[in-house]
Design a protein around this motif. Structure first.
Motif, mmCIF file in Angstrom:
data_model
loop_
_atom_site.group_PDB
_atom_site.id
_atom_site.type_symbol
_atom_site.label_atom_id
_atom_site.label_comp_id
_atom_site.label_asym_id
_atom_site.label_seq_id
_atom_site.Cartn_x
_atom_site.Cartn_y
_atom_site.Cartn_z
ATOM 1 N N ILE A 135 0.874 -1.166 0.000
ATOM 2 C CA ILE A 135 0.000 0.000 0.000
ATOM 3 C C ILE A 135 0.916 1.221 0.000
ATOM 4 C CG2 ILE A 135 -0.175 0.316 2.515
ATOM 5 C CD1 ILE A 135 -3.196 0.811 2.112
ATOM 6 N N THR A 136 0.418 2.357 -0.450
ATOM 7 C CA THR A 136 1.211 3.584 -0.451
ATOM 8 C C THR A 136 0.522 4.634 0.411
ATOM 9 O OG1 THR A 136 2.104 3.150 -2.666
ATOM 10 C CG2 THR A 136 2.219 5.415 -1.866
ATOM 11 N N LEU A 137 1.238 5.130 1.404
ATOM 12 C CA LEU A 137 0.733 6.190 2.261
ATOM 13 C C LEU A 137 1.161 7.539 1.699
ATOM 14 C CD1 LEU A 137 1.540 4.663 5.772
ATOM 15 C CD2 LEU A 137 -0.504 4.352 4.349
ATOM 16 N N HIS A 138 0.432 8.580 2.070
ATOM 17 C CA HIS A 138 0.702 9.911 1.547
ATOM 18 C C HIS A 138 0.893 10.900 2.693
ATOM 19 C CE1 HIS A 138 -0.267 8.306 -2.375
ATOM 20 N NE2 HIS A 138 -1.434 7.869 -1.906
ATOM 21 N N LYS A 139 1.331 12.074 2.331
ATOM 22 C CA LYS A 139 1.692 13.084 3.309
ATOM 23 C C LYS A 139 0.575 13.312 4.317
ATOM 24 C CE LYS A 139 3.861 17.637 3.586
ATOM 25 N NZ LYS A 139 4.401 18.785 2.810
ATOM 26 N N GLY A 140 0.940 13.297 5.596
ATOM 27 C CA GLY A 140 -0.022 13.546 6.670
ATOM 28 C C GLY A 140 -0.535 12.306 7.356
ATOM 29 N N ALA A 141 -0.370 11.138 6.745
ATOM 30 C CA ALA A 141 -0.844 9.899 7.378
ATOM 31 C C ALA A 141 0.009 9.579 8.599
ATOM 32 C CB ALA A 141 -0.800 8.740 6.388
ATOM 33 N N LYS A 142 -0.619 9.152 9.671
ATOM 34 C CA LYS A 142 0.104 8.739 10.867
ATOM 35 C C LYS A 142 0.358 7.242 10.820
ATOM 36 C CE LYS A 142 -1.630 12.374 13.959
ATOM 37 N NZ LYS A 142 -2.338 12.659 15.230
ATOM 38 N N VAL A 143 1.496 6.832 11.347
ATOM 39 C CA VAL A 143 1.828 5.410 11.355
ATOM 40 C C VAL A 143 2.618 5.074 12.610
ATOM 41 C CG1 VAL A 143 3.946 5.741 10.002
ATOM 42 C CG2 VAL A 143 2.815 3.513 10.010
ATOM 43 N N SER A 144 2.260 3.957 13.228
ATOM 44 C CA SER A 144 2.966 3.422 14.381
ATOM 45 C C SER A 144 3.827 2.263 13.907
ATOM 46 C CB SER A 144 1.961 2.946 15.433
ATOM 47 O OG SER A 144 2.611 2.295 16.500
ATOM 48 N N PHE A 318 -3.539 8.000 37.002
ATOM 49 C CA PHE A 318 -3.626 9.242 36.238
ATOM 50 C C PHE A 318 -4.577 9.019 35.056
ATOM 51 C CE2 PHE A 318 0.227 6.893 34.956
ATOM 52 C CZ PHE A 318 -0.081 6.613 33.623
ATOM 53 N N PRO A 319 -5.131 10.069 34.504
ATOM 54 C CA PRO A 319 -6.040 9.915 33.362
ATOM 55 C C PRO A 319 -5.278 9.630 32.071
ATOM 56 C CG PRO A 319 -5.774 12.227 33.894
ATOM 57 C CD PRO A 319 -5.044 11.467 34.966
ATOM 58 N N VAL A 320 -5.942 8.993 31.131
ATOM 59 C CA VAL A 320 -5.366 8.746 29.807
ATOM 60 C C VAL A 320 -6.333 9.260 28.750
ATOM 61 C CG1 VAL A 320 -4.043 6.737 30.566
ATOM 62 C CG2 VAL A 320 -6.346 6.413 29.633
ATOM 63 N N ARG A 321 -5.780 9.629 27.607
ATOM 64 C CA ARG A 321 -6.601 10.084 26.486
ATOM 65 C C ARG A 321 -6.230 9.288 25.247
ATOM 66 N NH1 ARG A 321 -3.967 13.956 23.124
ATOM 67 N NH2 ARG A 321 -1.867 14.492 23.894
ATOM 68 N N ILE A 322 -7.152 9.249 24.288
ATOM 69 C CA ILE A 322 -6.977 8.446 23.075
ATOM 70 C C ILE A 322 -6.956 9.373 21.865
ATOM 71 C CG2 ILE A 322 -7.940 6.583 21.666
ATOM 72 C CD1 ILE A 322 -9.384 5.617 24.222
ATOM 73 N N VAL A 323 -6.022 9.114 20.960
ATOM 74 C CA VAL A 323 -5.959 9.839 19.687
ATOM 75 C C VAL A 323 -6.025 8.804 18.571
ATOM 76 C CG1 VAL A 323 -4.580 11.328 18.196
ATOM 77 C CG2 VAL A 323 -4.618 11.735 20.665
ATOM 78 N N ALA A 324 -6.965 8.965 17.658
ATOM 79 C CA ALA A 324 -7.160 8.002 16.570
ATOM 80 C C ALA A 324 -7.303 8.741 15.252
ATOM 81 C CB ALA A 324 -8.401 7.150 16.843
ATOM 82 N N SER A 325 -6.764 8.150 14.189
ATOM 83 C CA SER A 325 -6.855 8.763 12.861
ATOM 84 C C SER A 325 -6.880 7.683 11.798
ATOM 85 C CB SER A 325 -5.668 9.704 12.617
ATOM 86 O OG SER A 325 -4.460 8.968 12.563
ATOM 87 N N SER A 326 -7.421 8.019 10.639
ATOM 88 C CA SER A 326 -7.417 7.098 9.503
ATOM 89 C C SER A 326 -7.144 7.885 8.229
ATOM 90 C CB SER A 326 -8.751 6.355 9.398
ATOM 91 O OG SER A 326 -9.830 7.259 9.209
ATOM 92 N N GLN A 327 -6.204 7.384 7.440
ATOM 93 C CA GLN A 327 -5.858 8.016 6.169
ATOM 94 C C GLN A 327 -5.111 7.018 5.301
ATOM 95 O OE1 GLN A 327 -3.871 11.920 6.272
ATOM 96 N NE2 GLN A 327 -2.759 11.384 4.400
ATOM 97 N N ASP A 328 -5.477 6.943 4.027
ATOM 98 C CA ASP A 328 -4.751 6.144 3.035
ATOM 99 C C ASP A 328 -4.678 4.665 3.386
ATOM 100 O OD1 ASP A 328 -4.218 8.596 1.782
ATOM 101 O OD2 ASP A 328 -2.301 8.824 2.821
ATOM 102 N N GLY A 329 -5.626 4.173 4.168
ATOM 103 C CA GLY A 329 -5.620 2.763 4.548
ATOM 104 C C GLY A 329 -4.918 2.470 5.842
ATOM 105 N N ALA A 330 -4.398 3.507 6.514
ATOM 106 C CA ALA A 330 -3.715 3.320 7.801
ATOM 107 C C ALA A 330 -4.593 3.834 8.930
ATOM 108 C CB ALA A 330 -2.381 4.053 7.802
ATOM 109 N N LEU A 331 -4.975 2.944 9.824
ATOM 110 C CA LEU A 331 -5.759 3.276 11.014
ATOM 111 C C LEU A 331 -4.810 3.256 12.203
ATOM 112 C CD1 LEU A 331 -8.210 3.582 12.897
ATOM 113 C CD2 LEU A 331 -8.669 1.146 12.559
ATOM 114 N N THR A 332 -4.543 4.420 12.768
ATOM 115 C CA THR A 332 -3.549 4.539 13.830
ATOM 116 C C THR A 332 -4.189 5.070 15.105
ATOM 117 O OG1 THR A 332 -1.770 4.933 12.235
ATOM 118 C CG2 THR A 332 -1.369 5.630 14.514
#
Length: 340
Positions: A135-144, A318-332
């Motif tokens: 797969i090809t990711l593009h500018k701005g996609a997040k990846v772990s 302590f509290p925790v928070r969640i950050v989620a994003s999806s772009q170009d087939g990558a769900l991070t």
């Protein structure tokens, strides 16, 4: 514990020479035990090439020691047959952890870094700098990703390892090993799964549902002793809550329903939670024996009704928070220590 387990995973890449087979029980600890759900071919290395490195067979119903894992295979020892090698994880069931205090949950894959794609095109390939483009990711996609290998970021793509040229990444942030000491802008765990990006209506709806669930997750912050209930907090899965009808996996069968795709969000979140011993899983069920194909065997979490739900509790002080994003087939998805 994280570093030790990562070392074990690296050892799974070694071919099983005769000497290694004889010494594996001493060289690698006995992390888990499991029962063979199916009779399984044993391979000499993690590639599992049929007819080339098939070295033996372990019968159905016997118990094996599990030493280490990669996305598809488990390195096991079958004592009665004096067999050591790699079998497919789907063939093993009734997993038991030998020492729950020191051993991470079965199937966990610790990710060491979180990054953003800085290049216009960033191919995800089967080998470092070579192989097929998955797969090809593009500018701005997040990846772990797990770590670096020869200048390439090593990730998990479905049920195999894959690689991204690290020159295509920016804002590379190490995951903090010690959550208690992390700042609010440093991830304490993260994971990326990959989804299809075809443009048929059902999959377009599925991608919409993934993005909708990610948006809802970003609004969640869990205080000490608070629970996340995926069906309650991300659902209900209906049009009035922003979801569309798309393909969903139920008991191994593909069906159409509102919110199709949200299971990939819950399953990706489950892989983040597995990396944090201070988050206690209260409820989780897989999509069947073979699980969901976008993740390694045994680490998916189905949602949709009272029996299919993913719930966990924040046991950190302590509290925790969640950050989620999806772009170009990558769900991070990443989890951070939140401000008090």
């Amino acid at each position: 514990m994280k570093r030790a387990f990562a070392l074990l995973l690296l050892l799974t890449l070694l071919p099983l020479s005769g000497a290694f087979c004889l010494e594996v029980e001493e060289a690698l600890p006995h992390l888990y035990s499991g029962k063979m759900r199916l009779s399984a071919k044993v391979f000499a290395d993690w590639n599992g090439t049929e007819g080339i490195n098939h070295i033996n067979t372990i019968p159905q119903g016997v118990w094996v020691k599990i030493h280490a894992l990669n996305p598809t295979f488990a390195l096991v020892t079958y004592e009665s047959g004096r067999i050591t090698g790699y079998v497919k994880r789907v063939c093993i069931e009734q997993i038991r952890t030998i020492n729950s205090t020191d051993t991470p949950p079965y199937g966990v894959e610790f990710n060491g870094f979180l990054a953003v794609v800085g290049a216009q095109d960033a191919p995800v390939c089967t080998l470092p700098g070579a192989g097929d483009t998955l797969i090809t990711l593009h500018k701005g996609a997040k990846v772990s990703f797990i770590g670096f290998e020869g200048g390439y970021a090593k990730i998990i793509y479905h049920r195999q390892y894959a690689y991204i040229d690290s020159n295509h990444l920016t804002d590379v942030t190490p995951v903090h090993y010690y959550p208690e000491a992390a700042g609010p802008d440093t991830p304490i765990a993260s994971y990326t799964s990959f989804y299809k990006i075809t443009t048929d209506e059902s999959n377009l709806n599925r991608m919409h549902n993934i993005a909708t669930a990610c948006e809802k997750l970003c609004a969640i912050q869990l205080k000490e002793n608070e629970n996340l209930n995926f069906n309650r907090d991300i659902g209900p899965y209906r049009a009035s809550n922003g979801y569309k009808k798309a393909g969903a996996l139920v008991d191994g069968e593909l069906t159409q329903g509102y919110g199709g795709g949200t299971c990939q969000v819950s399953s990706t979140l489950y892989n983040v939670v597995l990396q944090l011993p201070g988050l206690h899983v209260l409820q989780r069920r897989a999509h069947g024996d073979n699980g969901a194909s976008y993740l390694p065997i045994g680490v998916d979490a189905a949602v949709g009704n009272s029996e299919l739900n993913f719930r966990f509790r924040n046991d950190y002080p302590f509290p925790v928070r969640i950050v989620a994003s999806s772009q170009d087939g990558a769900l991070t998805i990443a989890i951070y220590k939140a401000k008090e």
